[in-house]
Design a protein around this motif. Structure first.
Motif, mmCIF file in Angstrom:
data_model
loop_
_atom_site.group_PDB
_atom_site.id
_atom_site.type_symbol
_atom_site.label_atom_id
_atom_site.label_comp_id
_atom_site.label_asym_id
_atom_site.label_seq_id
_atom_site.Cartn_x
_atom_site.Cartn_y
_atom_site.Cartn_z
ATOM 1 N N LEU A 1 -59.123 -22.368 -66.785
ATOM 2 C CA LEU A 1 -58.693 -23.174 -68.517
ATOM 3 C C LEU A 1 -58.421 -21.695 -69.359
ATOM 4 C CD1 LEU A 1 -60.383 -25.310 -70.198
ATOM 5 C CD2 LEU A 1 -62.159 -23.988 -70.413
ATOM 6 N N HIS A 2 -58.787 -20.700 -69.562
ATOM 7 C CA HIS A 2 -58.213 -19.563 -70.326
ATOM 8 C C HIS A 2 -56.481 -19.909 -71.043
ATOM 9 C CE1 HIS A 2 -61.959 -17.509 -69.644
ATOM 10 N NE2 HIS A 2 -62.666 -18.416 -70.301
ATOM 11 N N TYR A 3 -56.138 -19.675 -69.641
ATOM 12 C CA TYR A 3 -54.779 -19.284 -69.611
ATOM 13 C C TYR A 3 -54.145 -20.768 -70.276
ATOM 14 C CZ TYR A 3 -54.965 -15.171 -66.499
ATOM 15 O OH TYR A 3 -54.567 -14.138 -65.933
ATOM 16 N N LYS A 4 -54.757 -21.980 -69.877
ATOM 17 C CA LYS A 4 -53.838 -22.983 -70.596
ATOM 18 C C LYS A 4 -54.337 -23.486 -72.122
ATOM 19 C CE LYS A 4 -54.984 -27.111 -66.632
ATOM 20 N NZ LYS A 4 -55.535 -27.901 -66.625
ATOM 21 N N VAL A 5 -55.341 -22.472 -72.418
ATOM 22 C CA VAL A 5 -55.482 -23.028 -73.885
ATOM 23 C C VAL A 5 -55.213 -21.704 -74.068
ATOM 24 C CG1 VAL A 5 -57.562 -22.241 -75.586
ATOM 25 C CG2 VAL A 5 -58.415 -23.372 -73.787
ATOM 26 N N ILE A 6 -54.057 -20.929 -73.452
ATOM 27 C CA ILE A 6 -53.291 -19.514 -74.372
ATOM 28 C C ILE A 6 -52.573 -20.459 -74.419
ATOM 29 C CG2 ILE A 6 -52.018 -17.775 -73.684
ATOM 30 C CD1 ILE A 6 -54.630 -16.853 -72.674
ATOM 31 N N VAL A 7 -51.550 -21.170 -73.369
ATOM 32 C CA VAL A 7 -50.519 -22.197 -73.474
ATOM 33 C C VAL A 7 -50.073 -22.953 -74.403
ATOM 34 C CG1 VAL A 7 -50.980 -23.371 -71.578
ATOM 35 C CG2 VAL A 7 -47.933 -22.189 -72.065
ATOM 36 N N SER A 8 -51.571 -23.870 -74.536
ATOM 37 C CA SER A 8 -51.695 -24.680 -75.640
ATOM 38 C C SER A 8 -51.344 -24.756 -76.796
ATOM 39 C CB SER A 8 -53.162 -25.097 -75.178
ATOM 40 O OG SER A 8 -52.783 -26.653 -76.491
ATOM 41 N N VAL A 9 -52.186 -22.686 -77.432
ATOM 42 C CA VAL A 9 -52.022 -22.450 -78.591
ATOM 43 C C VAL A 9 -50.954 -21.989 -79.058
ATOM 44 C CG1 VAL A 9 -53.017 -20.442 -79.804
ATOM 45 C CG2 VAL A 9 -54.883 -21.856 -78.698
ATOM 46 N N ILE A 10 -49.681 -21.169 -77.460
ATOM 47 C CA ILE A 10 -48.439 -20.850 -78.183
ATOM 48 C C ILE A 10 -47.530 -22.014 -78.291
ATOM 49 C CG2 ILE A 10 -47.159 -20.050 -77.197
ATOM 50 C CD1 ILE A 10 -48.765 -17.969 -75.547
ATOM 51 N N ALA A 11 -48.230 -23.005 -77.147
ATOM 52 C CA ALA A 11 -46.583 -24.319 -78.158
ATOM 53 C C ALA A 11 -47.047 -24.896 -78.927
ATOM 54 C CB ALA A 11 -47.434 -25.250 -76.798
ATOM 55 N N GLY A 12 -48.339 -25.337 -79.486
ATOM 56 C CA GLY A 12 -48.533 -25.405 -80.357
ATOM 57 C C GLY A 12 -48.372 -25.206 -82.418
ATOM 58 N N VAL A 13 -47.966 -23.475 -81.809
ATOM 59 C CA VAL A 13 -47.948 -22.416 -82.834
ATOM 60 C C VAL A 13 -46.218 -23.098 -83.048
ATOM 61 C CG1 VAL A 13 -47.810 -20.969 -83.798
ATOM 62 C CG2 VAL A 13 -49.663 -21.178 -82.656
ATOM 63 N N ILE A 14 -45.980 -22.873 -81.910
ATOM 64 C CA ILE A 14 -43.951 -22.930 -81.825
ATOM 65 C C ILE A 14 -43.646 -24.873 -82.440
ATOM 66 C CG2 ILE A 14 -41.766 -23.489 -80.723
ATOM 67 C CD1 ILE A 14 -43.413 -21.468 -79.068
ATOM 68 N N ALA A 15 -44.217 -25.565 -82.416
ATOM 69 C CA ALA A 15 -44.171 -26.456 -81.806
ATOM 70 C C ALA A 15 -44.501 -26.848 -83.670
ATOM 71 C CB ALA A 15 -45.568 -28.077 -81.009
ATOM 72 N N SER A 16 -45.852 -25.911 -84.600
ATOM 73 C CA SER A 16 -46.075 -26.248 -85.829
ATOM 74 C C SER A 16 -44.666 -25.734 -86.717
ATOM 75 C CB SER A 16 -46.874 -25.337 -86.138
ATOM 76 O OG SER A 16 -47.259 -25.220 -87.694
ATOM 77 N N PHE A 17 -44.099 -24.413 -85.654
ATOM 78 C CA PHE A 17 -43.342 -23.714 -86.575
ATOM 79 C C PHE A 17 -41.779 -24.912 -86.855
ATOM 80 C CE2 PHE A 17 -39.319 -20.943 -87.046
ATOM 81 C CZ PHE A 17 -40.052 -19.924 -88.562
ATOM 82 N N ALA A 18 -41.897 -25.742 -85.615
ATOM 83 C CA ALA A 18 -40.754 -26.406 -85.676
ATOM 84 C C ALA A 18 -40.725 -27.569 -86.637
ATOM 85 C CB ALA A 18 -40.013 -27.184 -84.577
ATOM 86 N N GLY A 19 -41.542 -28.342 -86.939
ATOM 87 C CA GLY A 19 -42.368 -28.512 -87.979
ATOM 88 C C GLY A 19 -41.639 -27.946 -89.160
ATOM 89 N N VAL A 20 -42.453 -26.656 -89.654
ATOM 90 C CA VAL A 20 -42.141 -26.427 -90.936
ATOM 91 C C VAL A 20 -40.277 -26.518 -91.152
ATOM 92 C CG1 VAL A 20 -42.101 -24.146 -91.991
ATOM 93 C CG2 VAL A 20 -43.599 -24.818 -91.040
ATOM 94 N N LEU A 21 -39.476 -26.025 -90.096
ATOM 95 C CA LEU A 21 -37.997 -25.883 -90.023
ATOM 96 C C LEU A 21 -37.664 -28.009 -90.211
ATOM 97 C CD1 LEU A 21 -37.680 -23.675 -87.601
ATOM 98 C CD2 LEU A 21 -36.872 -23.093 -90.153
ATOM 99 N N TYR A 22 -37.989 -29.129 -89.955
ATOM 100 C CA TYR A 22 -37.912 -29.654 -90.233
ATOM 101 C C TYR A 22 -38.369 -30.059 -91.748
ATOM 102 C CZ TYR A 22 -37.422 -35.412 -89.356
ATOM 103 O OH TYR A 22 -37.474 -36.112 -89.251
ATOM 104 N N VAL A 23 -38.828 -29.915 -91.910
ATOM 105 C CA VAL A 23 -39.014 -30.783 -93.575
ATOM 106 C C VAL A 23 -38.628 -29.502 -94.188
ATOM 107 C CG1 VAL A 23 -41.309 -29.158 -93.431
ATOM 108 C CG2 VAL A 23 -41.007 -30.997 -94.336
ATOM 109 N N LEU A 24 -38.230 -28.231 -93.464
ATOM 110 C CA LEU A 24 -37.552 -27.808 -94.766
ATOM 111 C C LEU A 24 -36.342 -28.401 -95.333
ATOM 112 C CD1 LEU A 24 -38.528 -24.000 -94.481
ATOM 113 C CD2 LEU A 24 -39.219 -25.226 -96.129
ATOM 114 N N SER A 25 -35.314 -28.439 -94.183
ATOM 115 C CA SER A 25 -34.085 -28.733 -93.370
ATOM 116 C C SER A 25 -33.969 -30.543 -94.726
ATOM 117 C CB SER A 25 -33.686 -29.608 -92.034
ATOM 118 O OG SER A 25 -34.613 -30.115 -91.314
ATOM 119 N N LEU A 26 -34.733 -31.141 -94.516
ATOM 120 C CA LEU A 26 -35.108 -32.864 -95.381
ATOM 121 C C LEU A 26 -35.059 -32.687 -96.082
ATOM 122 C CD1 LEU A 26 -36.940 -34.986 -92.987
ATOM 123 C CD2 LEU A 26 -33.926 -35.013 -92.682
#
Length: 326
Positions: A205-230
């Protein structure tokens, strides 16, 4: 650092990245640069999804939740403040913090469940954020959305292109190093046999939560780039279609390869553009989504491991046969 120990594939990726840096000098059209930027942005988003699906075996139908959190966080901060570099940095920081908190809480509450239950719960959570964005019109603008201003240096398409490309390169090589680390090896072990990994003493569970947080943060940064481009934001960033696009990009390109999602992102984005533009040529292209689905089916049939996965599999088989003959 011994350069001899660097893998051949790494040199290929570096060479290709260097080629991408000269693209703005070859294609000066804003529309072409914008489309390539979208490939970079959704490539980052798809890599974050591949971290869950390809390396840990976690299926999520609500990954767009983090993409939307990043997009709205940056847009709202920029809209409420002056269009300065400080506001932009604050927006990125807010997006990362909120995404990390939400992904941590969601991971703790849902990752104890089996894969299909987790997938349905993530879909429900993403739906909650979508409804909140539609109803909280005073902050989000509702379904109509809102526009906002950017710092002057980001209004140039070439500069925005470079920022997206540099972000892609950093995340790609960073995630490549992460997946080859001991922690990454544990994630692969969880994907292959979760019960056995847990029996070896790992807190799954600990490893799953860690990778979930990392993936969520990266996806969030992609969202930032997306809205800045539009320079525009609406509730479509929380739509299920965004997650499904990431899923298709990952499957078409190759699950568990990192380079596969980038290939899938390029194919999907260019397919969207070209097939929709062909609507004026013949009436059948007005139903371009049908052709798009056909291309996806053919890709799965002829590349069952994805494009990158199939190529890697054939290459490794050749190497194995060569070693056996020797």
């Amino acid at each position: 650092m011994n350069l001899r120990h660097i893998e051949r594939s790494t040199w290929i990726y570096i060479a290709f990245a260097l080629l991408l840096f000269i693209v703005p000098f070859l294609f000066t059209g804003r529309s072409m640069l914008f489309m390539i930027m979208q490939v970079f942005i959704f490539g980052i988003f798809a890599m974050s999804y591949d971290l869950l699906l390809g390396y840990t075996g976690i299926i999520s139908f609500g990954h767009a939740m983090f993409f939307g959190i990043g997009a709205y966080s940056a847009a709202i901060v920029m809209d409420l403040n002056d269009s300065t570099l400080i506001s932009l940095a604050a927006g990125v920081l807010v997006a990362i913090i909120i995404a990390a908190i939400v992904s941590f809480i969601a991971g703790i509450l849902t990752l104890r469940l089996k894969s299909h239950f987790y997938a349905m719960l993530t879909l429900a959570l993403a739906g909650l954020f979508l409804v909140a964005a539609e109803k909280w019109t005073s902050l989000t603008g509702g379904g109509e959305g809102f526009t906002f201003r950017l710092p002057e240096f980001l209004q140039d398409s070439g500069t925005m292109y470079m920022i997206c490309l540099i972000s892609l390169v950093i995340f790609f090589f960073g995630l490549r190093r992460f997946t080859k680390s001991p922690l990454g090896k544990v994630l692969v072990a969880i994907r292959e046999n979760e019960n056995r990994t847990e029996s070896l003493g790992y807190q799954v569970l600990h490893y799953k939560v860690i990778v979930s947080v990392i993936a969520g943060v990266i996806a969030s940064f992609a969202g930032v780039l997306y809205v800045l481009s539009l320079r525009f934001i609406d509730t479509s960033v929380f739509a299920v279609d965004v997650t499904l696009d990431a899923l298709l990009m990952t499957i078409i390109g190759g699950v568990g390869t990192l380079i596969g999602p980038l290939i899938g992102a390029a194919l999907v984005e260019f397919a969207h553009h070209w097939l929709s533009d062909l609507a004026d040529v013949h009436w059948i292209f007005e139903r371009w989504i049908i052709l798009y689905g056909t291309v996806y089916i053919l890709a799965v049939i002829f590349f069952p491991l994805g494009i990158a996965g199939t190529i890697q599999s054939k290459f490794s088989n050749r190497v194995t046969k060569g070693l056996t003959k020797k």
